[in-house]
Design a protein around this motif. Structure first.
Motif, PDB file in Angstrom:
ATOM      1  N   MET A   1       0.852  -1.203   0.000  1.00  0.00           N
ATOM      2  CA  MET A   1       0.000   0.000   0.000  1.00  0.00           C
ATOM      3  C   MET A   1       0.886   1.251   0.000  1.00  0.00           C
ATOM      4  SD  MET A   1      -3.087   1.327   0.120  1.00  0.00           S
ATOM      5  CE  MET A   1      -4.180   0.026   0.704  1.00  0.00           C
ATOM      6  N   PRO A   2       0.637   2.203  -0.906  1.00  0.00           N
ATOM      7  CA  PRO A   2       1.483   3.398  -0.969  1.00  0.00           C
ATOM      8  C   PRO A   2       1.155   4.394   0.130  1.00  0.00           C
ATOM      9  CG  PRO A   2      -0.292   3.581  -2.547  1.00  0.00           C
ATOM     10  CD  PRO A   2      -0.407   2.209  -1.928  1.00  0.00           C
ATOM     11  N   LEU A   3       1.846   5.506   0.090  1.00  0.00           N
ATOM     12  CA  LEU A   3       1.621   6.596   1.026  1.00  0.00           C
ATOM     13  C   LEU A   3       0.206   7.154   0.877  1.00  0.00           C
ATOM     14  CD1 LEU A   3       2.631   8.866   2.988  1.00  0.00           C
ATOM     15  CD2 LEU A   3       3.382  10.089   0.917  1.00  0.00           C
ATOM     16  N   VAL A   4      -0.461   7.391   2.020  1.00  0.00           N
ATOM     17  CA  VAL A   4      -1.776   8.038   2.056  1.00  0.00           C
ATOM     18  C   VAL A   4      -1.619   9.369   2.780  1.00  0.00           C
ATOM     19  CG1 VAL A   4      -4.162   7.900   2.877  1.00  0.00           C
ATOM     20  CG2 VAL A   4      -3.006   5.840   2.049  1.00  0.00           C
ATOM     21  N   ILE A  23      -8.332   9.682  12.757  1.00  0.00           N
ATOM     22  CA  ILE A  23      -8.220   8.624  11.757  1.00  0.00           C
ATOM     23  C   ILE A  23      -6.804   8.458  11.233  1.00  0.00           C
ATOM     24  CG2 ILE A  23      -8.813  10.046   9.753  1.00  0.00           C
ATOM     25  CD1 ILE A  23      -9.875   6.377  10.485  1.00  0.00           C
ATOM     26  N   VAL A  24      -6.019   9.540  11.148  1.00  0.00           N
ATOM     27  CA  VAL A  24      -4.658   9.417  10.594  1.00  0.00           C
ATOM     28  C   VAL A  24      -3.787   8.479  11.440  1.00  0.00           C
ATOM     29  CG1 VAL A  24      -2.517  10.675  10.112  1.00  0.00           C
ATOM     30  CG2 VAL A  24      -4.696  11.544   9.262  1.00  0.00           C
ATOM     31  N   PRO A  25      -3.710   8.651  12.768  1.00  0.00           N
ATOM     32  CA  PRO A  25      -2.899   7.706  13.552  1.00  0.00           C
ATOM     33  C   PRO A  25      -3.423   6.269  13.472  1.00  0.00           C
ATOM     34  CG  PRO A  25      -3.323   9.704  14.806  1.00  0.00           C
ATOM     35  CD  PRO A  25      -4.211   9.759  13.603  1.00  0.00           C
ATOM     36  N   GLU A  26      -4.749   6.114  13.391  1.00  0.00           N
ATOM     37  CA  GLU A  26      -5.296   4.756  13.307  1.00  0.00           C
ATOM     38  C   GLU A  26      -4.951   4.112  11.967  1.00  0.00           C
ATOM     39  OE1 GLU A  26      -6.924   1.379  14.735  1.00  0.00           O
ATOM     40  OE2 GLU A  26      -6.698   3.253  15.866  1.00  0.00           O
ATOM     41  N   LEU A  27      -5.071   4.869  10.878  1.00  0.00           N
ATOM     42  CA  LEU A  27      -4.683   4.347   9.569  1.00  0.00           C
ATOM     43  C   LEU A  27      -3.193   4.025   9.524  1.00  0.00           C
ATOM     44  CD1 LEU A  27      -6.753   6.688   7.243  1.00  0.00           C
ATOM     45  CD2 LEU A  27      -6.842   4.182   7.222  1.00  0.00           C
ATOM     46  N   ALA A  28      -2.401   4.799  10.275  1.00  0.00           N
ATOM     47  CA  ALA A  28      -0.955   4.572  10.285  1.00  0.00           C
ATOM     48  C   ALA A  28      -0.593   3.209  10.858  1.00  0.00           C
ATOM     49  CB  ALA A  28      -0.255   5.681  11.072  1.00  0.00           C
ATOM     50  N   ARG A  29      -1.517   2.600  11.589  1.00  0.00           N
ATOM     51  CA  ARG A  29      -1.282   1.238  12.081  1.00  0.00           C
ATOM     52  C   ARG A  29      -1.364   0.223  10.948  1.00  0.00           C
ATOM     53  NH1 ARG A  29      -3.166   0.641  17.971  1.00  0.00           N
ATOM     54  NH2 ARG A  29      -3.620   2.757  18.661  1.00  0.00           N
ATOM     55  N   MET A  31      -1.073   1.223   7.355  1.00  0.00           N
ATOM     56  CA  MET A  31      -0.322   1.624   6.166  1.00  0.00           C
ATOM     57  C   MET A  31       0.353   2.959   6.453  1.00  0.00           C
ATOM     58  SD  MET A  31      -3.734   2.758   4.093  1.00  0.00           S
ATOM     59  CE  MET A  31      -4.617   1.426   4.937  1.00  0.00           C
ATOM     60  N   GLU A  32       1.243   3.371   5.592  1.00  0.00           N
ATOM     61  CA  GLU A  32       1.901   4.657   5.792  1.00  0.00           C
ATOM     62  C   GLU A  32       0.897   5.774   5.527  1.00  0.00           C
ATOM     63  OE1 GLU A  32       5.873   7.211   4.478  1.00  0.00           O
ATOM     64  OE2 GLU A  32       5.245   5.484   3.278  1.00  0.00           O
ATOM     65  N   THR A  33       0.523   6.482   6.573  1.00  0.00           N
ATOM     66  CA  THR A  33      -0.486   7.544   6.472  1.00  0.00           C
ATOM     67  C   THR A  33      -0.001   8.756   7.248  1.00  0.00           C
ATOM     68  OG1 THR A  33      -2.218   5.854   6.458  1.00  0.00           O
ATOM     69  CG2 THR A  33      -2.914   8.136   6.825  1.00  0.00           C
ATOM     70  N   ARG A  34      -0.069   9.916   6.605  1.00  0.00           N
ATOM     71  CA  ARG A  34       0.350  11.140   7.283  1.00  0.00           C
ATOM     72  C   ARG A  34      -0.544  12.307   6.888  1.00  0.00           C
ATOM     73  NH1 ARG A  34       6.784  11.697   7.018  1.00  0.00           N
ATOM     74  NH2 ARG A  34       6.869  10.221   5.287  1.00  0.00           N
ATOM     75  N   ALA A  35      -0.611  13.277   7.770  1.00  0.00           N
ATOM     76  CA  ALA A  35      -1.374  14.495   7.504  1.00  0.00           C
ATOM     77  C   ALA A  35      -0.452  15.537   6.896  1.00  0.00           C
ATOM     78  CB  ALA A  35      -1.993  15.027   8.791  1.00  0.00           C
ATOM     79  N   LEU A  36      -1.080  16.518   6.229  1.00  0.00           N
ATOM     80  CA  LEU A  36      -0.337  17.631   5.642  1.00  0.00           C
ATOM     81  C   LEU A  36      -1.041  18.918   6.023  1.00  0.00           C
ATOM     82  CD1 LEU A  36       1.924  18.564   3.598  1.00  0.00           C
ATOM     83  CD2 LEU A  36       0.110  18.544   1.866  1.00  0.00           C
ATOM     84  N   GLY A  37      -0.336  19.844   6.653  1.00  0.00           N
ATOM     85  CA  GLY A  37      -0.953  21.101   7.019  1.00  0.00           C
ATOM     86  C   GLY A  37      -0.807  21.404   8.495  1.00  0.00           C
ATOM     87  N   LYS A  38      -1.352  22.552   8.882  1.00  0.00           N
ATOM     88  CA  LYS A  38      -1.230  23.034  10.251  1.00  0.00           C
ATOM     89  C   LYS A  38      -2.540  22.842  11.009  1.00  0.00           C
ATOM     90  CE  LYS A  38       2.085  26.618   8.834  1.00  0.00           C
ATOM     91  NZ  LYS A  38       2.371  28.072   8.810  1.00  0.00           N
ATOM     92  N   HIS A  39      -2.548  23.371  12.242  1.00  0.00           N
ATOM     93  CA  HIS A  39      -3.747  23.429  13.073  1.00  0.00           C
ATOM     94  C   HIS A  39      -4.271  22.033  13.436  1.00  0.00           C
ATOM     95  CE1 HIS A  39      -3.599  27.672  12.117  1.00  0.00           C
ATOM     96  NE2 HIS A  39      -3.672  27.377  10.842  1.00  0.00           N
ATOM     97  N   LEU A  40      -3.345  21.095  13.599  1.00  0.00           N
ATOM     98  CA  LEU A  40      -3.666  19.761  14.072  1.00  0.00           C
ATOM     99  C   LEU A  40      -2.882  19.484  15.353  1.00  0.00           C
ATOM    100  CD1 LEU A  40      -3.461  17.845  10.670  1.00  0.00           C
ATOM    101  CD2 LEU A  40      -5.550  18.150  12.021  1.00  0.00           C
TER     102      LEU A  40
END
Length: 333
Positions: A1-4, A23-29, A31-40
């Protein structure tokens, strides 16, 4: 699975922000999942712009947008020749604009939160409901002690959690409960949520109408103690795509009394895991509350049933697994 990648370009904290943080930390379990941007929140895995740009040149990337501007940015990346697969979740509780429907048609996959949302979009979508953190939202060991710790008085708590404004239905809640307060003094009413500007003045009038009995608790970043203290959660909203408040309260063992919005019958079994009434039907809400105030043991049992239902169906892990299938479809797997 590629980067999400889940972009977050919004300055104000909203329900979509909270969802992204969960959801991002849970998806990271999975597959490789990361957020992009501020205010998180600081602990949400992120990807720097430089790394993202490099990865986009080298491999397919799933771009999961939650707002129109984020989807449009994904289109821009694709126009620049990058290997982007677009997924779009439509969160809004009301009919989408023609523009939203138009741009959503060009994503590889569309996610909606309930059957009405899918119908409104008018194009094929996958229905994926939100999930809650079942390690955080749990029933208290002793609900009476949890309520007492909030220091509001009374024996039981009943209230509404969420932004305080007319379309969230707090006015209906107060109108329904006002005649019951003298009959059931052991029940304490409370509104937990932010009230700004004219809504704050409106909330003050609601409190005055109860002779000061209504508690305006304000906004709380951590709402778990409120769910664990209250016995009854009233959710009188006039419009939601999918109510996180409802499933969070259920997971904490609150007995929910909820407006029959389109998504709610798929969540609540009337009489077993909660109670439903039509939006704006104050008389029915009042009779439901009167019945439940008289039967606190029933309130307790329905709350226990609700907690079991939430654990079986509405954990964030359930959502993550469903989204993994969406990403595979977007990649053509």
């Amino acid at each position: 699975m590629p980067l999400v990648v889940h972009p977050h370009f919004h300055r104000r904290r909203t329900g979509v922000t909270a969802h992204t943080e969960l959801i991002v930390p849970e998806l990271a379990r999975l597959m490789e999942t990361r957020a992009l941007g501020k205010h998180l929140a600081a602990d949400v895995p992120r990807i720097p712009w430089g790394e993202l740009w490099r990865r986009l040149r080298e491999e397919p990337v799933v771009w999961h947008a939650h707002r129109n501007n984020e989807l449009l940015f994904g289109f821009l990346l694709r126009m620049l020749g990058r290997q982007v697969r677009l997924v779009y979740t439509r969160h809004g509780p009301y009919r989408p604009s023609w523009f939203t429907r138009f741009i959503a048609r060009h994503a590889e996959q569309l996610v909606t939160l309930n059957p009405q949302g899918a119908e409104w979009m008018g194009i094929p979508s996958r229905i994926v409901t939100h999930g809650v953190d079942l390690e955080r939202f749990v029933p208290p060991a002793d609900r009476a002690a949890a309520w007492s710790a909030l220091g509001l008085g009374g024996r039981y708590g009943v209230g509404v959690v969420g932004r305080v404004r007319p379309n969230k239905g707090q006015g209906d809640f107060v109108e329904a409960i006002r005649p019951l307060l003298s009959e059931f003094p052991e029940w304490k009413p409370v509104l937990v949520g932010l009230a700004k500007g004219k809504d704050a003045a409106w909330a003050g009038k609601l409190r005055e109408s109860t002779g000061g009995e209504l508690v305006l608790a304000g906004e709380h970043k951590n709402v778990v103690p409120w769910y664990q203290g209250m016995s009854l959660l009233v959710h009188p909203s006039y419009g939601e795509a999918f109510s996180m408040v409802l499933v969070e309260a259920m997971a904490c063992g609150c007995c929910p009394v909820v407006t029959r919005l389109p998504h709610v019958p798929a969540v609540i079994e009337h009489g077993r895991t909660g109670f439903m009434y039509e939006p704006g039907d104050v008389a029915t809400l009042r009779e439901l509350l009167r019945m439940l105030f008289r039967e606190p043991e029933r309130v307790r049992q329905v709350g226990l049933n609700a907690a079991e239902e939430a654990r079986a169906r509405f954990g964030v892990a359930h959502e993550a697994r469903a989204l993994a299938g969406v990403y595979q479809a977007a990649l053509g797997d």
